[in-house]
Design a protein around this motif. Structure first.
Motif, PDB file in Angstrom:
ATOM      1  N   LEU A  35      31.324 -42.420  40.751  1.00 22.92           N
ATOM      2  CA  LEU A  35      30.657 -43.756  39.965  1.00 22.92           C
ATOM      3  C   LEU A  35      30.247 -43.399  38.591  1.00 22.92           C
ATOM      4  N   ILE A  36      30.538 -44.385  37.943  1.00 22.43           N
ATOM      5  CA  ILE A  36      29.932 -44.312  36.405  1.00 22.43           C
ATOM      6  C   ILE A  36      29.297 -45.554  36.067  1.00 22.43           C
ATOM      7  N   SER A  37      27.920 -45.459  35.757  1.00 20.43           N
ATOM      8  CA  SER A  37      27.384 -46.780  35.488  1.00 20.43           C
ATOM      9  C   SER A  37      26.833 -47.076  34.306  1.00 20.43           C
ATOM     10  N   GLN A  38      27.260 -48.114  33.928  1.00 20.70           N
ATOM     11  CA  GLN A  38      26.799 -48.766  32.679  1.00 20.70           C
ATOM     12  C   GLN A  38      25.407 -48.633  32.365  1.00 20.70           C
ATOM     13  N   ASP A  39      24.725 -48.784  33.175  1.00 20.33           N
ATOM     14  CA  ASP A  39      23.063 -48.682  32.826  1.00 20.33           C
ATOM     15  C   ASP A  39      22.737 -47.230  32.157  1.00 20.33           C
ATOM     16  N   ASP A  40      23.609 -46.253  32.438  1.00 20.02           N
ATOM     17  CA  ASP A  40      23.026 -44.933  31.754  1.00 20.02           C
ATOM     18  C   ASP A  40      23.761 -44.830  30.361  1.00 20.02           C
ATOM     19  N   TYR A  41      23.942 -45.810  29.915  1.00 25.78           N
ATOM     20  CA  TYR A  41      24.504 -45.883  28.483  1.00 25.78           C
ATOM     21  C   TYR A  41      23.838 -47.054  27.484  1.00 25.78           C
ATOM     22  N   TYR A  42      22.627 -47.201  28.003  1.00 24.03           N
ATOM     23  CA  TYR A  42      21.674 -48.042  27.040  1.00 24.03           C
ATOM     24  C   TYR A  42      21.457 -47.232  25.657  1.00 24.03           C
ATOM     25  N   ILE A  43      21.410 -47.904  24.782  1.00 27.86           N
ATOM     26  CA  ILE A  43      20.882 -47.164  23.458  1.00 27.86           C
ATOM     27  C   ILE A  43      19.456 -47.099  23.434  1.00 27.86           C
ATOM     28  N   PRO A  44      18.859 -45.893  23.341  1.00 32.62           N
ATOM     29  CA  PRO A  44      17.399 -45.339  23.589  1.00 32.62           C
ATOM     30  C   PRO A  44      16.594 -46.500  22.803  1.00 32.62           C
ATOM     31  N   ALA A  45      15.573 -47.021  23.451  1.00 33.48           N
ATOM     32  CA  ALA A  45      14.627 -48.107  22.908  1.00 33.48           C
ATOM     33  C   ALA A  45      13.217 -47.359  23.029  1.00 33.48           C
ATOM     34  N   ASN A  46      13.082 -46.013  23.464  1.00 40.48           N
ATOM     35  CA  ASN A  46      11.672 -45.653  23.650  1.00 40.48           C
ATOM     36  C   ASN A  46      10.936 -45.389  22.391  1.00 40.48           C
ATOM     37  N   THR A  47      11.447 -45.480  21.208  1.00 37.81           N
ATOM     38  CA  THR A  47      10.372 -45.420  20.153  1.00 37.81           C
ATOM     39  C   THR A  47       9.820 -46.736  19.657  1.00 37.81           C
ATOM     40  N   LYS A  48      10.138 -47.834  20.318  1.00 41.85           N
ATOM     41  CA  LYS A  48       9.716 -48.991  20.186  1.00 41.85           C
ATOM     42  C   LYS A  48       8.264 -49.202  20.838  1.00 41.85           C
ATOM     43  N   THR A  49       7.512 -50.048  20.209  1.00 41.33           N
ATOM     44  CA  THR A  49       6.066 -50.228  20.529  1.00 41.33           C
ATOM     45  C   THR A  49       6.290 -50.962  21.889  1.00 41.33           C
ATOM     46  N   GLN A  50       4.917 -51.317  22.644  1.00 45.58           N
ATOM     47  CA  GLN A  50       5.036 -52.011  23.885  1.00 45.58           C
ATOM     48  C   GLN A  50       5.314 -53.517  23.529  1.00 45.58           C
ATOM     49  N   GLU A  51       5.000 -54.089  22.382  1.00 49.59           N
ATOM     50  CA  GLU A  51       5.216 -55.419  22.029  1.00 49.59           C
ATOM     51  C   GLU A  51       6.805 -55.572  21.684  1.00 49.59           C
ATOM     52  N   GLU A  52       6.998 -54.796  20.967  1.00 51.78           N
ATOM     53  CA  GLU A  52       8.582 -54.623  20.437  1.00 51.78           C
ATOM     54  C   GLU A  52       9.559 -54.558  21.789  1.00 51.78           C
ATOM     55  N   ASN A  53       9.240 -53.525  22.674  1.00 53.84           N
ATOM     56  CA  ASN A  53       9.892 -53.392  24.072  1.00 53.84           C
ATOM     57  C   ASN A  53      10.153 -54.645  24.827  1.00 53.84           C
ATOM     58  N   ARG A  54       8.832 -55.356  24.823  1.00 49.18           N
ATOM     59  CA  ARG A  54       8.893 -56.670  25.603  1.00 49.18           C
ATOM     60  C   ARG A  54       9.768 -57.472  24.795  1.00 49.18           C
ATOM     61  N   LEU A  55       9.888 -57.767  23.673  1.00 48.07           N
ATOM     62  CA  LEU A  55      10.822 -58.903  22.944  1.00 48.07           C
ATOM     63  C   LEU A  55      12.505 -58.270  22.822  1.00 48.07           C
ATOM     64  N   TYR A  56      12.453 -56.816  22.915  1.00 44.31           N
ATOM     65  CA  TYR A  56      13.874 -56.517  22.695  1.00 44.31           C
ATOM     66  C   TYR A  56      14.726 -57.017  23.755  1.00 44.31           C
ATOM     67  N   ASN A  57      16.060 -57.248  23.656  1.00 47.46           N
ATOM     68  CA  ASN A  57      16.624 -57.864  24.620  1.00 47.46           C
ATOM     69  C   ASN A  57      17.724 -56.593  24.979  1.00 47.46           C
ATOM     70  N   PHE A  58      17.523 -56.310  26.230  1.00 46.47           N
ATOM     71  CA  PHE A  58      18.430 -55.333  26.574  1.00 46.47           C
ATOM     72  C   PHE A  58      19.629 -55.706  27.574  1.00 46.47           C
ATOM     73  N   ASP A  59      19.777 -57.075  27.460  1.00 48.11           N
ATOM     74  CA  ASP A  59      20.829 -57.746  28.328  1.00 48.11           C
ATOM     75  C   ASP A  59      21.802 -58.415  27.379  1.00 48.11           C
ATOM     76  N   LEU A  60      21.968 -57.635  26.154  1.00 46.99           N
ATOM     77  CA  LEU A  60      23.262 -58.010  25.311  1.00 46.99           C
ATOM     78  C   LEU A  60      24.094 -56.967  25.447  1.00 46.99           C
ATOM     79  N   PRO A  61      25.612 -57.000  25.189  1.00 50.86           N
ATOM     80  CA  PRO A  61      26.734 -56.137  25.039  1.00 50.86           C
ATOM     81  C   PRO A  61      26.290 -55.064  24.115  1.00 50.86           C
TER      82      PRO A  61
END
Length: 214
Positions: A35-61
């Motif tokens: 099994l290979i999962s697309q979820d393991d290929y998210y571009i890291p967003a852990n440098t964002k603030t909590q508010e930036e993370n809230r607004l960031y859209n992870f549901d885009l190609p």
């Protein structure tokens, strides 16, 4: 190694993909399927603030490292083992594991955008679409994000309304008529897994692919 038989599995958030995959994999020997999962290929967003993370859209190609995802699939085609750090959705309480994805006769590719990414979709031999009523899907999403990922309720609802549903409607739903099998998963009933496995095993036998199913 011969080209694996590639099964693509996609569904909306909360459609029960995790439940389906765990149950489905139990129908095969470990050396028969990977099994290979697309979820393991998210571009890291852990440098964002909590508010930036809230607004960031992870549901885009564009939130996925599409190039690496495709290249690792091709590595499996070439009989090579892929090592990939697990993506933990920016949860500091979770320590990511190093995933060892070994080549196998059956390759499962799963993720929201696998039909939308043309280069990935072209590799698929069999396409499965998991579907669930929106109220059921939202309940599952809330349960997962509030408990497993520690997200705030308002953040979950904001993302659901502004990111998750619009992305599903634009990047996945249009492909529903083109898939080989649609599974309605409103109850997490194990019977749907058995029915799907039977359908897929029949397809494998018709193509004379010699894979024994438990």
């Amino acid at each position: 190694m011969n080209k694996p038989y590639v099964i693509g599995i996609a569904g909306s958030s909360g459609s029960g993909k995790t439940f389906f995959l765990k149950s489905f994999l139990n129908h095969f020997l470990p050396q028969q399927v990977t099994l290979i999962s697309q979820d393991d290929y998210y571009i890291p967003a852990n440098t964002k603030t909590q508010e930036e993370n809230r607004l960031y859209n992870f549901d885009l190609p564009t939130a996925i490292n599409r190039k690496d995802f495709y290249q690792d699939i091709k590595q499996l085609f070439d009989g090579k083992t892929v090592f990939k750090e697990e993506y933990t959705f920016n949860n500091p309480a979770l320590k990511p594991k190093i995933l060892e994805i070994k080549p196998a006769p059956i390759l499962i590719v799963e993720g929201l955008f696998i039909f939308h990414y043309e280069e990935v979709n072209e590799l698929l031999d069999f396409r499965i679409f998991l579907d669930a009523e929106e109220s059921v899907a939202l309940e599952r999403r809330l349960r997962r994000d509030l408990i497993e990922r520690g997200y705030d309720h308002d953040d979950v609802m904001y993302k659901w309304e502004n990111h998750v549903v619009p992305s599903y409607q634009q990047y996945l739903l249009p492909y529903k008529p083109e898939v080989d099998l649609v599974i309605i998963n409103n109850t997490d009933d194990p019977k749907i897994i058995d029915d799907a496995t039977h359908s897929i095993s029949t397809d494998l036998k018709a193509k004379k692919i010699d894979i024994s199913i438990i």
